[in-house]
Structures are given as structure tokens and as C-alpha cells.
Design a protein around this motif. Structure first.
Motif, short mmCIF file in Angstrom:
data_model
loop_
_atom_site.label_atom_id
_atom_site.label_comp_id
_atom_site.label_asym_id
_atom_site.label_seq_id
_atom_site.Cartn_x
_atom_site.Cartn_y
_atom_site.Cartn_z
N LEU A 5 0.83 -1.22 0.00
CA LEU A 5 0.00 0.00 0.00
C LEU A 5 0.87 1.26 0.00
O LEU A 5 0.54 2.25 -0.67
CB LEU A 5 -0.94 -0.01 1.20
CG LEU A 5 -2.06 -1.05 1.17
CD1 LEU A 5 -2.80 -1.08 2.50
CD2 LEU A 5 -3.01 -0.78 0.02
N MET A 6 1.97 1.23 0.74
CA MET A 6 2.86 2.40 0.77
C MET A 6 3.49 2.64 -0.59
O MET A 6 3.59 3.78 -1.05
CB MET A 6 3.94 2.21 1.84
CG MET A 6 3.42 2.36 3.25
SD MET A 6 4.65 1.98 4.51
CE MET A 6 5.82 3.27 4.26
N ILE B 59 0.89 -7.01 -1.99
CA ILE B 59 -0.37 -7.15 -1.28
C ILE B 59 -0.89 -8.58 -1.40
O ILE B 59 -1.34 -9.19 -0.42
CB ILE B 59 -1.41 -6.13 -1.79
CG1 ILE B 59 -0.98 -4.71 -1.38
CG2 ILE B 59 -2.80 -6.44 -1.27
CD1 ILE B 59 -1.78 -3.61 -2.03
N ALA B 60 -0.84 -9.15 -2.61
CA ALA B 60 -1.33 -10.52 -2.82
C ALA B 60 -0.53 -11.52 -1.98
O ALA B 60 -1.10 -12.41 -1.35
CB ALA B 60 -1.25 -10.87 -4.30
N ALA B 61 0.80 -11.37 -1.96
CA ALA B 61 1.63 -12.29 -1.17
C ALA B 61 1.31 -12.15 0.32
O ALA B 61 1.28 -13.15 1.05
CB ALA B 61 3.10 -12.02 -1.43
N GLY B 62 1.07 -10.92 0.78
CA GLY B 62 0.73 -10.70 2.18
C GLY B 62 -0.61 -11.29 2.55
O GLY B 62 -0.77 -11.89 3.62
N LEU C 270 11.05 10.50 -4.35
CA LEU C 270 10.01 9.47 -4.28
C LEU C 270 10.54 8.12 -4.78
O LEU C 270 10.26 7.08 -4.17
CB LEU C 270 8.80 9.89 -5.12
CG LEU C 270 7.94 11.01 -4.54
CD1 LEU C 270 6.90 11.47 -5.53
CD2 LEU C 270 7.27 10.55 -3.25
N LYS C 271 11.30 8.14 -5.86
CA LYS C 271 11.85 6.89 -6.39
C LYS C 271 12.85 6.27 -5.42
O LYS C 271 12.93 5.04 -5.30
CB LYS C 271 12.49 7.12 -7.75
CG LYS C 271 11.48 7.39 -8.84
CD LYS C 271 12.16 7.79 -10.12
CE LYS C 271 11.17 8.37 -11.08
NZ LYS C 271 11.81 9.04 -12.21
N SER C 272 13.61 7.10 -4.72
CA SER C 272 14.53 6.57 -3.71
C SER C 272 13.77 5.91 -2.57
O SER C 272 14.16 4.84 -2.09
CB SER C 272 15.42 7.69 -3.16
OG SER C 272 16.18 8.27 -4.19
N SER C 273 12.66 6.53 -2.15
CA SER C 273 11.82 5.93 -1.11
C SER C 273 11.21 4.62 -1.59
O SER C 273 11.20 3.61 -0.87
CB SER C 273 10.70 6.88 -0.70
OG SER C 273 11.22 8.07 -0.17
N LEU C 274 10.72 4.61 -2.82
CA LEU C 274 10.14 3.40 -3.39
C LEU C 274 11.20 2.29 -3.51
O LEU C 274 10.90 1.12 -3.29
CB LEU C 274 9.53 3.69 -4.76
CG LEU C 274 8.27 4.57 -4.74
CD1 LEU C 274 7.89 4.95 -6.17
CD2 LEU C 274 7.14 3.86 -4.05
N LEU C 275 12.41 2.68 -3.84
CA LEU C 275 13.50 1.70 -3.92
C LEU C 275 13.76 1.06 -2.56
O LEU C 275 13.91 -0.16 -2.45
CB LEU C 275 14.76 2.39 -4.44
CG LEU C 275 16.02 1.54 -4.55
CD1 LEU C 275 15.84 0.43 -5.57
CD2 LEU C 275 17.21 2.40 -4.91
N LEU C 276 13.77 1.87 -1.49
CA LEU C 276 13.98 1.32 -0.14
C LEU C 276 12.84 0.42 0.28
O LEU C 276 13.06 -0.65 0.86
CB LEU C 276 14.16 2.46 0.86
CG LEU C 276 15.45 3.26 0.75
CD1 LEU C 276 15.46 4.43 1.72
CD2 LEU C 276 16.64 2.36 1.01
N PHE C 277 11.59 0.83 0.01
CA PHE C 277 10.44 -0.01 0.35
C PHE C 277 10.50 -1.34 -0.41
O PHE C 277 10.18 -2.40 0.14
CB PHE C 277 9.13 0.70 0.02
CG PHE C 277 8.85 1.92 0.85
CD1 PHE C 277 9.34 2.04 2.14
CD2 PHE C 277 8.10 2.96 0.34
CE1 PHE C 277 9.08 3.16 2.91
CE2 PHE C 277 7.83 4.09 1.09
CZ PHE C 277 8.32 4.20 2.37
#
Length: 201
Positions: free
Chosen positions: A50-51, A81-84, A153-160
Motif C-alpha cells: 500500500l505504501m 499485497i497478494a503475497a501478504g 520518491l523513487k529513492s523511497s520506493l527503492l527502499l520499500f
């Protein structure tokens, strides 16, 4: 069920040893899965998915790059989400079939997370932050702020996504070990007496 006849011709009905062993193995499987805490890991996978999806929304208002054009946050987030969800279902209904599905979902999530990490890394490298060009108001131009937001934002998405890859890999490894330990009993569950999930708790 087993039947024993004594010398005085009395008949004793005893529990079938194989059925008892199977029920014990089912309880042991449930306990092993509970030790792996699939519910906690599943909830974290759903939250990360979701994040990733929510953090990607502002990217659609910046300069379009490979990440946006390929829809990487959307398909990776939906996979997480599906795996979770499958891991959460495994915590409630512990069967070998759901264990296999969760193992496959975790493997797919790990693989797609690694693909997404590569795409994010290439995109961040190809689209550097534009230099600040001062406008008449003394502020930087819009392109500078847009690329700065996009890279952040892409750096945050990369970490997530890296965190998701780690969680999925750990969960998949745990499920693989449990499947190997209890896989020999999988074919017996079809002939085993039906037990409610409350018996396995």
C-alpha cells in the motif's frame, strides 16, 4: 481405527496409529508455521504494498519516466499485497496447499521486487536532478523541483521495495523449509479423518 481381539475374545477398538501420527504432524506443522509468524510478515507485506502504491501517485504529476511508463509501483505493490494476503490466510487456515501457494507467492514477490529494484536504480541513474535555474522571483524553476521530487520518491520506493524483497525472501525460505519437513505427509491428508481447524489450534 484399529481393532484388537484378546484371548478371551473381547474386542477393543483403538485409535489408528497412522491417523494419530498424521494428526500430530498436522499440529506440528501448524505450530511450525505459527513460529514463523506468517500473519505479522503478511501484514507488513500488505502495508509495504500500500505504501509503494500511495507513494507512486505524485510521480504521475512529475516528468514521466520509465518507472511511471512501465507502472512499476502498481504491479509491484499489487504483488506485495497478494503475497501478504496469502500469508495471512495461511495463518488462519494451515494446510499444505495454502503453504505451497504462499511459498509461490513469496517467490514471485521476491523476483518481481528484484526486477523493480533494477528498474528504479536504472531510472534514478538516467534521470538526474536538473540544476536550479533562478526565475525572476528568485526561486528555482519548476523542472528542478519536479526532478527533485521525482528522485526523492523513487529513492523511497527503492527502499520499500528492498525491504519487501527481504521479507518475501525470508518468508519463502521459511515456507520452503516447512514444506520439506512436512511434505511427506501431504499425500496422507486426503485419507486422514477430517479435523476442524479448532483441533489444530
Amino acid at each position: 481405527m484399529a481393532v484388537a481381539v484378546s484371548r478371551d475374545l473381547t474386542v477393543q477398538v483403538m485409535d489408528d496409529v497412522n491417523a494419530v501420527k498424521l494428526i500430530d504432524r498436522q499440529k506440528a506443522l501448524r505450530a511450525a508455521i505459527q513460529r514463523g509468524e506468517p500473519k505479522c510478515l503478511g501484514v507488513s507485506q500488505v502495508m509495504l504494498g500500500l505504501m509503494v502504491m500511495s507513494y507512486s501517485i505524485p510521480l504521475h504529476f512529475t516528468i514521466g519516466t520509465e518507472v511511471v511508463n512501465l507502472g512499476v509501483p502498481w504491479w509491484s505493490g499489487l504483488t506485495f499485497i497478494a503475497a501478504g494476503v496469502v500469508a495471512i490466510i495461511l495463518d488462519k487456515h494451515c494446510t499444505m496447499k495454502i503453504l505451497r501457494v504462499s511459498m509461490v507467492a513469496s517467490g514471485a514477490s521476491t523476483l518481481l521486487a528484484l526486477v523493480a529494484v533494477i528498474i528504479y536504480s536504472v531510472d534514478i541513474n538516467r534521470n538526474p536532478e536538473l540544476p536550479c535555474v533562478k526565475t525572476s522571483h528568485g526561486l528555482c524553476n519548476d523542472d528542478h523541483y519536479s526532478t527533485m521530487l521525482s528522485r526523492g520518491l523513487k529513492s523511497s520506493l527503492l527502499l520499500f521495495t528492498l525491504a519487501q524483497a527481504a521479507i518475501s525472501a525470508v518468508l519463502g525460505f521459511i515456507h520452503f523449509r516447512q514444506r520439506r519437513s512436512f511434505g511427506q505427509y501431504a499425500y496422507l491428508t486426503q485419507d486422514a479423518p477430517l479435523t476442524s481447524t479448532s483441533d489444530l489450534n
